[in-house]
Design a protein around this motif. Structure first.
Motif, mmCIF file in Angstrom:
data_model
loop_
_atom_site.group_PDB
_atom_site.id
_atom_site.type_symbol
_atom_site.label_atom_id
_atom_site.label_comp_id
_atom_site.label_asym_id
_atom_site.label_seq_id
_atom_site.Cartn_x
_atom_site.Cartn_y
_atom_site.Cartn_z
ATOM 1 N N TRP A 8 -5.589 5.757 -3.109
ATOM 2 C CA TRP A 8 -4.269 6.260 -3.471
ATOM 3 C C TRP A 8 -4.444 7.594 -4.213
ATOM 4 O O TRP A 8 -5.547 7.928 -4.667
ATOM 5 N N GLN A 61 0.828 -1.200 0.000
ATOM 6 C CA GLN A 61 0.000 0.000 0.000
ATOM 7 C C GLN A 61 0.870 1.261 0.000
ATOM 8 O O GLN A 61 0.609 2.212 -0.743
ATOM 9 N N LEU A 92 1.718 4.890 -2.866
ATOM 10 C CA LEU A 92 1.617 6.318 -2.569
ATOM 11 C C LEU A 92 2.908 7.027 -2.996
ATOM 12 O O LEU A 92 3.996 6.480 -2.834
#
Length: 509
Positions: A490, A457, A461
């Motif tokens: 995002w 994750q 970004l």
């Protein structure tokens, strides 16, 4: 009448006295009428079927001819006197059949009466099937060799008789029990409830059956046993209470099976409440103390091996495992027995084993720990000192395995509990650790996958944002789950031509 009952092995007694339990019988209706002088004056077809003699060969002759042995004048006179008094009599009489066979006949004689002006007695008989009775030797073997402990006590609760099994259960010689009460020869904790129940039976006249209790005996003072007992009143012919009967059965195996089932069921509700490795290990230690042990510690491998982790090599012979203390609990506040605290590294395995025994998965049982032995004094000197200081005397170490993966080692120890671990304790220890191992492995897998998801994750970004010459850009990311940092969105800022920028927000579906 007198001759027909001569040679009977049974003492005269009130009808029905009998020689044992009610037997199965054959040949109904076998009866005869015998005069007071012993002459047969009546003979039924049932008697003929039983012994084979037709009436013509018996009537008018002495009943003594039917006996297999010589007449016993004293016993015959006693039986006749009882029947003349109106009590009747019953007993076992060996009679000779017409073909020469000897038959054990259950004989019953009525009270005397007059028939055609003569004194007569109606005598009936039935053959016992099978051909054995509860004679003295059979009854003695049944009582003394029974796997059930038995005793007879008087109304003052003093032992009058007990069998070999009860003597073995209690560990008190028979001669030391007779004439004494249970509280005088047995441990107080065991005797007090027994005497209370016996008095209840004597006062109510009602039996108490299958009363289960835990205790110990002088035969094995360091091991707890489970017993199931029954108490029942004893009365004489006038229904007056003359004592109490007591039967006891050792049901320790049954009790242990129930304890194991209850322990495992209870553990299911207490261990594995979260997907946290250390919390799960601590729950296992907390649950086992003091239910099962006085000191418990859970050590987990830094790198579990086996199963789906082929990259982690198995330990070499003699190698000590690299583990970390994940949880521990003790009946003593602060776990003073511990050499290593939670979170610290540890390489403990019970002497003389090494890390290789973790692969086998079999628990190690050490019923009696000797801190002065070579394995402790040389290999574990600091732990040997703790064994002496706190009286740690017994140990079970169980490898933690789940899905063919070795996760670590859980060790149970006793100190304040004087009963050493034995083979019966290995099964519950194994079950507790197996249940916790699955929870620990689930927590490890979750942690690994959760960490991988967070890394993925974060990689989605942008590390820096550039708005070009058109904008000054700043960002703040707020995950949907603030506790665990989990979110599904995002974003990015893309410089475009002509002093423009593109603001992009996306959602991971």
């Amino acid at each position: 009448m007198a001759s027909a009952d001569e040679g009977s092995p049974a003492e005269p007694g009130p009808l029905p006295s009998g020689d044992g339990p009610e037997p199965a019988r054959t040949t109904d209706g076998a009866a005869a009428v015998i005069a007071g002088d012993g002459t047969v004056i009546g003979w039924t077809r049932g008697a003929e079927a039983l012994l084979g003699y037709p009436a013509a060969e018996v009537v008018g002759r002495s009943a003594a001819l039917l006996l297999t042995g010589p007449p016993d004048a004293r016993r015959t006179a006693a039986v006749a006197a009882r029947c003349r008094a109106g009590s009747g009599w019953s007993g076992l009489v060996p009679l000779r059949a017409r073909d020469g066979r000897s038959l054990d006949i259950d004989v019953r004689a009525t009270a005397s009466f007059l028939i055609a002006g003569r004194e007569g007695f109606l005598v009936s008989g039935r053959e016992l099937t099978p051909h054995w009775t509860m004679r003295g030797s059979v009854l003695d073997d049944f009582l003394t060799r029974s796997p059930v402990g038995m005793a007879v006590l008087d109304p003052e609760l003093r032992y009058l008789w007990l069998n070999d099994t009860l003597e073995r259960f209690g560990g008190v010689p028979r001669e030391q029990r007779l004439g004494r009460r249970p509280s005088e020869v047995l441990p107080t904790a065991l005797a007090a409830p027994i005497e209370r129940l016996m008095r209840q039976v004597l006062s109510t006249g009602e039996a108490i059956t299958d009363y289960e209790y835990l205790g110990w005996s002088w035969a094995d003072p360091h091991r707890r046993r489970a017993y199931a007992s029954s108490f029942f009143p004893l009365a004489d012919a006038g229904d007056r209470q003359i004592g109490i009967g007591y039967m006891v059965l050792d049901v320790t195996d049954r009790w242990n099976a129930r304890r194991l089932l209850a322990l495992v069921n209870e553990a299911g509700a207490s261990i594995g409440s979260t997907l946290d490795v250390q919390r799960t290990a601590q729950e296992l230690a907390d649950f086992a103390v003091p239910r099962f042990a006085d000191f418990v510690f859970v050590d987990l491998l830094e790198n579990p091996f086996g199963g789906d982790r082929p990259g982690a090599p198995a330990p070499a012979e003699g190698e000590r495992p690299a583990m970390r203390r994940a949880g521990m609990s003790s009946v003593r506040e602060g776990c003073p027995e511990a050499v290593v605290r939670v979170g610290e590294t540890v390489d403990f395995v019970p002497p003389p084993h090494d890390a290789h025994f973790l692969l086998d998965g079999d628990p190690v049982l050490l019923p009696a720990l000797d801190p002065d032995s070579h394995g402790w004094t040389v290999e574990q000197p600091e732990r040997a000192a703790r064994l002496r200081e706190f009286g740690l005397h017994s140990l079970i170490s169980v490898p933690m395995r789940a899905r063919d993966t070795v996760l670590g080692l859980t060790t149970f120890m006793r100190s304040q509990n004087p009963v050493p671990f034995d083979e019966d304790d290995v099964a519950p220890a194994r079950e507790l650790v197996a249940r916790a191992a699955v929870c620990v492995d689930n927590a490890r897998r979750y942690t690994r996958e959760h960490t991988a998801a967070l890394v993925l994750q974060r990689s989605l970004l942008p590390h820096t944002l550039r708005g070009g010459t058109a904008l000054d850009v700043a960002s703040s990311y707020l995950p949907a789950d603030a506790k665990d940092g989990v979110g599904g969105d995002w974003f990015d800022v893309i410089p475009l031509s002509g002093a423009r920028v593109g603001l992009v927000i996306g959602d991971v579906v």
